[in-house]
Design a protein around this motif. Structure first.
Motif, PDB file in Angstrom:
ATOM      1  N   GLU A   1       5.846  -3.855  -3.905  1.00 14.60           N
ATOM      2  CA  GLU A   1       5.818  -4.604  -5.151  1.00 14.60           C
ATOM      3  C   GLU A   1       7.088  -4.316  -5.945  1.00 14.60           C
ATOM      4  O   GLU A   1       7.530  -3.166  -6.043  1.00 14.60           O
ATOM      5  CB  GLU A   1       4.596  -4.233  -5.988  1.00 14.60           C
ATOM      6  CG  GLU A   1       3.270  -4.587  -5.328  1.00 14.60           C
ATOM      7  CD  GLU A   1       2.074  -4.257  -6.204  1.00 14.60           C
ATOM      8  OE1 GLU A   1       2.304  -3.817  -7.356  1.00 14.60           O
ATOM      9  OE2 GLU A   1       0.931  -4.433  -5.753  1.00 14.60           O
TER      10      GLU A   1
ATOM     11  N   GLU B   1      -5.019   0.293   0.162  1.00 13.75           N
ATOM     12  CA  GLU B   1      -4.095  -0.701  -0.386  1.00 13.75           C
ATOM     13  C   GLU B   1      -4.696  -1.285  -1.642  1.00 13.75           C
ATOM     14  O   GLU B   1      -5.711  -1.971  -1.609  1.00 13.75           O
ATOM     15  CB  GLU B   1      -3.859  -1.796   0.662  1.00 13.75           C
ATOM     16  CG  GLU B   1      -2.780  -2.789   0.283  1.00 13.75           C
ATOM     17  CD  GLU B   1      -2.519  -3.779   1.404  1.00 13.75           C
ATOM     18  OE1 GLU B   1      -3.092  -4.892   1.355  1.00 13.75           O
ATOM     19  OE2 GLU B   1      -1.757  -3.450   2.339  1.00 13.75           O
ATOM     20  N   ASN B   2      -4.074  -0.972  -2.778  1.00 19.64           N
ATOM     21  CA  ASN B   2      -4.560  -1.452  -4.080  1.00 19.64           C
ATOM     22  C   ASN B   2      -6.020  -1.095  -4.299  1.00 19.64           C
ATOM     23  O   ASN B   2      -6.820  -1.910  -4.782  1.00 19.64           O
ATOM     24  CB  ASN B   2      -4.360  -2.963  -4.206  1.00 19.64           C
ATOM     25  CG  ASN B   2      -2.898  -3.372  -4.180  1.00 19.64           C
ATOM     26  OD1 ASN B   2      -2.053  -2.674  -4.742  1.00 19.64           O
ATOM     27  ND2 ASN B   2      -2.604  -4.480  -3.525  1.00 19.64           N
TER      28      ASN B   2
ATOM     29  N   LYS C   1       2.233 -11.432  -7.839  1.00 18.55           N
ATOM     30  CA  LYS C   1       1.002 -10.652  -7.862  1.00 18.55           C
ATOM     31  C   LYS C   1      -0.037 -11.282  -8.791  1.00 18.55           C
ATOM     32  O   LYS C   1       0.286 -11.814  -9.851  1.00 18.55           O
ATOM     33  CB  LYS C   1       1.302  -9.219  -8.319  1.00 18.55           C
ATOM     34  CG  LYS C   1       0.111  -8.280  -8.223  1.00 18.55           C
ATOM     35  CD  LYS C   1       0.485  -6.853  -8.588  1.00 18.55           C
ATOM     36  CE  LYS C   1      -0.720  -5.918  -8.465  1.00 18.55           C
ATOM     37  NZ  LYS C   1      -0.366  -4.518  -8.814  1.00 18.55           N
TER      38      LYS C   1
END
Length: 816
Positions: free
Chosen positions: A81, A257-258, A45
């Motif tokens: 994640e 998403e994020n 990440k």
């Protein structure tokens, strides 16, 4: 003191190695049903360090000791994640759940436009910005290519397919497996440089992979994709400026998403036979970036050679933009009963989107391959292979590499040659016979007999036969020697010559050639018809198109690359030239209204000499330069690629009187500019040639020394952009000035693809015009239109002398 410093250095080096040691994070990736997820992305990440799973869902990521957040991501699945501490090699299996895109908060009225259309419009508005927002970058690229047969006939042209291609008992197996790693550099608008670091080809230990990162580039921000690859026209991007004319869109859902809203949109070709994709694309709702794509093309879309092409591209956020993290091309097809499939996968990592390139870094060399790239051992590949091998691929490497070691032995090569060097009637008569000695890298090739036979009215029935000896040296160098004899039964004339070539620098394309002897040659040095074509026309249709003369000669020449894109050559030639006449009028059938003409094209009814016997000494020099020439540098040669820019050629030929009793005295200077495949997007492509020249001095010029043109008097011929369809082969050659131009446009099926009966034939429409001006033809013009498929074309044209139409009709051609 020095010993203490050395000890400290050794301790420091050992500590650095310890801390820099990498461990492998391995595992498999499956979905909630236990099915493998192929080519999923696995990366650290907030970095561009990552890899891709293989086709079986197995991955391996090299990491230093420490704690990392690992992201597992695949198109159609929800990203996961995981915080993972790396202290040793470890296994981490992962299960991905299907993505849960919803339409919550999205209002869709049955009579209203689908919300996807507005999203697409916003993406189109941002297309040019996104196309140029990263002016330059570098990345590490790993490429794996696999091609295999999944079905094949038992025999093909009498040969056992299983044994020939080393397949299993079901005639299945990997035909080609290769891997490469490279450093890829890019700068707008289209500058590319790639340096291959490692290369491996199964069963070919000394071979170099032709994997190129530039071949895997597919940028959906461009209007047209895959042009001049699987289709001459290319395919319209789902977010091209004119995409709304080719696509229907459907919003399948949105997800957060994020902190980013991602739209999942189905793209559907409006018409089955449009050059358009089908599939799914994912667009960021804030920046309108494309963040993933999973699309496909089929034969109905206009794809050539294969049945289906699937393209999956995943992106990684790099600072404020998105860059490809992986790309996968999967394909399948069926040709003549050979069913094949395969894939090419690329993994991009370690991006630098603010590189500082040295001056002249982009010099036309798009790929550099050094001698060392295929010398990496198995340990290197074990540690540096981002996509693990499948069990089938591992077996293929082991089996083929062991066979490859055997195949280099003299014992094996001798046994192989014993089988391959057997002489059979098919080789003797049709294809030619080659006696190979692979161990010593030499061969002896005998011309096939049937193509060597001919008939013409000058020589009667005859044969032109040659043998070619080739000796291959290191790094693409070779020398070649060819003796050739020619004999006609009617004129009882035996001619013989010996020619040789020494190709001494493959990187510079440098060679020396020489020849000496005697021979029968066409009066038009550009050629008129093949010996076989003229034979058929003479025997069956009583038309002897080709005209000949004899010469005794000796010449020597050399050519080489002087700079990138600049080729130079010079040749010195001495010849004694003889006029020839017809010696036979034999034909299979006497056709009413047809009769053979004399060997003098200017006096068809009388055998008058076209020129006296004369001697000539000449020097011919040329330069050819291609603007923006791109090339690949291999250890054993330099490979030029088709240029998007024009080429220009300059020639100078001087006939020198008095040297070696030479009778000629002239100076010819000429120039030509040309370019092939000038793209017109969905409207196909154009090609153009413009040439001009002038005899600065023509005090003594005999007909064979004239400037000749590529004419055509027959229904059939070979295709050539510089060829006129109706111009006489000989009558309009000149010893003064000339100007010629040729233009052709190929619509690549733009219109025929809309007609059902023509669509299946995949015909390409073409139109063209040719023009010539010289003292005897001041304003000669041809117009034509026709259809083309692969190596065959049919055209109908009109020829005009000024405003007067002087000829028209069909012209058929075949050949590459």
């Amino acid at each position: 003191m020095k010993r203490i410093q050395l000890t400290l250095l050794l301790i420091l080096a050992g500590t650095t190695i310890l801390f820099a040691q990498e461990f492998k994070l391995k595992g498999n990736i499956k979905d909630t049903n236990g099915e493998v997820v192929p080519f999923a992305s696995v990366y650290v990440k907030n970095t561009t360090k990552g890899t891709s799973a293989n086709v079986d869902g197995i991955y391996a990521l090299a990491l230093n000791k420490g704690t990392f957040t690992i992201v597992y991501k695949a198109i159609g699945f929800k990203a996961i994640e995981k915080n993972i501490s790396i202290t040793e090699e470890m296994i981490e299996n992962t299960v991905l759940s299907p993505e849960s895109y919803t339409l919550t908060g999205v209002t869709i009225d049955g009579n209203a436009e689908d919300p996807a259309y507005e999203i697409i419009r916003q993406a189109i508005k941002k297309r040019k910005q996104h196309l140029t927002e990263v002016p330059a970058y570098t990345a590490d690229v790993y490429i794996k290519g696999v091609q295999k047969l999944v079905g094949a006939p038992k025999k093909f042209f009498g040969r056992d397919i299983q044994k020939t291609l080393n397949l299993d008992t079901n005639r299945k197996g990997i035909l080609y497996l290769s891997e490469s790693t490279s450093i890829f550099s890019f700068e707008l608008p289209d500058k590319i440089h790639e340096e291959m670091i490692s290369s491996k080809v199964a069963g070919r230990n000394n071979a170099f992979s032709f994997n190129k990162a530039s071949d895997l580039i597919i940028n959906f921000y461009q209007n047209i994709l895959l042009e001049n690859t699987l289709s001459a026209r290319g395919f319209v991007s789902p977010i091209a400026d004119n995409a709304l004319s080719f696509y229907k869109y459907k919003l399948l859902g949105v997800i957060n998403e994020n902190g980013q809203t991602i739209n999942k949109i189905e793209v559907i070709a409006k018409r089955a036979h449009d050059p358009a994709f089908n599939g799914i694309i994912y667009i960021n709702d804030n920046s309108w970036h494309l963040v993933n794509a999973n699309v496909y093309l089929t034969k109905s879309s206009g794809v050539n050679l294969i049945d289906t092409l699937k393209i999956s591209q995943q992106f990684l956020k790099v600072e404020k933009t998105y860059m490809p993290s992986s790309i996968n091309f999967q394909f399948n097809g069926n040709v003549l009963g050979f069913k094949f499939e395969g894939y090419y996968a690329g993994v991009y990592s370690n991006y630098n989107i603010d590189p500082k390139f040295p001056k002249n870094y982009f010099n036309g060399e798009i790929l550099k391959v050094t001698k060392a790239v295929n010398k990496k051992d198995s340990l290197f590949w074990l540690n540096n292979r981002p996509i693990p091998l499948t069990a089938e691929e591992s077996r293929d490497y082991i089996r083929k590499d062991s066979i490859a070691a055997l195949k280099t032995s003299k014992r094996y090569l001798d046994s192989l040659e014993k089988a391959n060097n057997k002489l059979g009637p098919f080789k003797l008569l049709i294809t030619g016979y080659t006696l190979n000695n692979r161990y010593d890298k030499k061969s002896l090739r005998f011309d096939p007999i049937l193509p060597a036979l001919f008939y013409n009215t000058v020589e009667g029935f005859g044969m032109r036969y040659g043998i070619t000896y080739t000796k291959r040296l290191e790094y693409g160098e070779f020398y070649q020697i060819r003796p050739e004899v020619r004999y006609g039964l009617s004129n009882k004339e035996l001619t013989a010559s010996l020619s040789g070539t020494y190709y001494y620098d493959a990187v510079k394309r440098a060679s020396i050639t020489a020849s000496a002897g005697s021979g029968i040659f066409d009066l038009n040095n550009l050629g008129t018809m093949s010996l076989m074509g003229n034979s058929i026309n003479s025997l069956l249709f009583e038309t002897n198109f080709s005209k000949f003369y004899k010469k005794e000669f000796v010449n020597i020449g050399t050519s080489r690359e002087l700079a990138n894109g600049l080729m130079g050559s010079i040749k010195v030639d001495y010849a004694k030239n003889y006029n020839l006449v017809n010696t036979t009028g034999f034909k299979i059938k006497d056709l009413k209204g047809e009769t053979f003409t004399s060997n003098n094209p200017f006096t068809p009814e009388t055998e008058s000499p076209l020129f006296p016997t004369y001697e000539s000494f000449s020097i011919n020099a040329s330069l050819t330069y291609t603007f923006g020439q791109n090339y690949m540098t291999m250890p054993d040669r330099k490979i030029y690629l088709e240029s998007k820019s024009p080429s220009i050629s300059l020639w100078y030929k001087k006939g020198i009187k008095g040297v070696m009793s030479s009778d000629v005295d002239y100076d010819l200077i000429a120039a030509e500019i040309y370019q092939n495949r000038i793209s017109a997007g969905l409207w196909g492509y154009s090609s153009i040639v413009i040439g001009a020249g002038k005899f600065l001095n023509n005090d003594q010029v005999y007909y064979p020394e004239f400037k000749h043109f590529r004419g055509n008097n027959s229904l059939f011929g070979l295709p050539n952009m510089r060829k006129f369809l109706f111009l006489d082969f000989y009558l309009f050659s000149t010893d003064r000035e000339y100007f010629e131009a040729h233009f052709e446009h190929n619509f690549s099926g733009r219109f025929s693809s809309k007609i059902p009966i023509l669509r299946k034939l995949k015909l390409e429409e073409l139109v063209g015009v040719s023009y010539l001006s010289q003292p005897l033809k001041r304003n000669y013009t041809e117009f034509y239109f026709g259809l083309q498929r692969l190596i065959f074309r049919a055209a109908y044209g009109f020829a005009y002398d000024g405003n007067k139409r002087i000829n028209h009709g069909f012209r058929l051609s075949y050949g590459l």
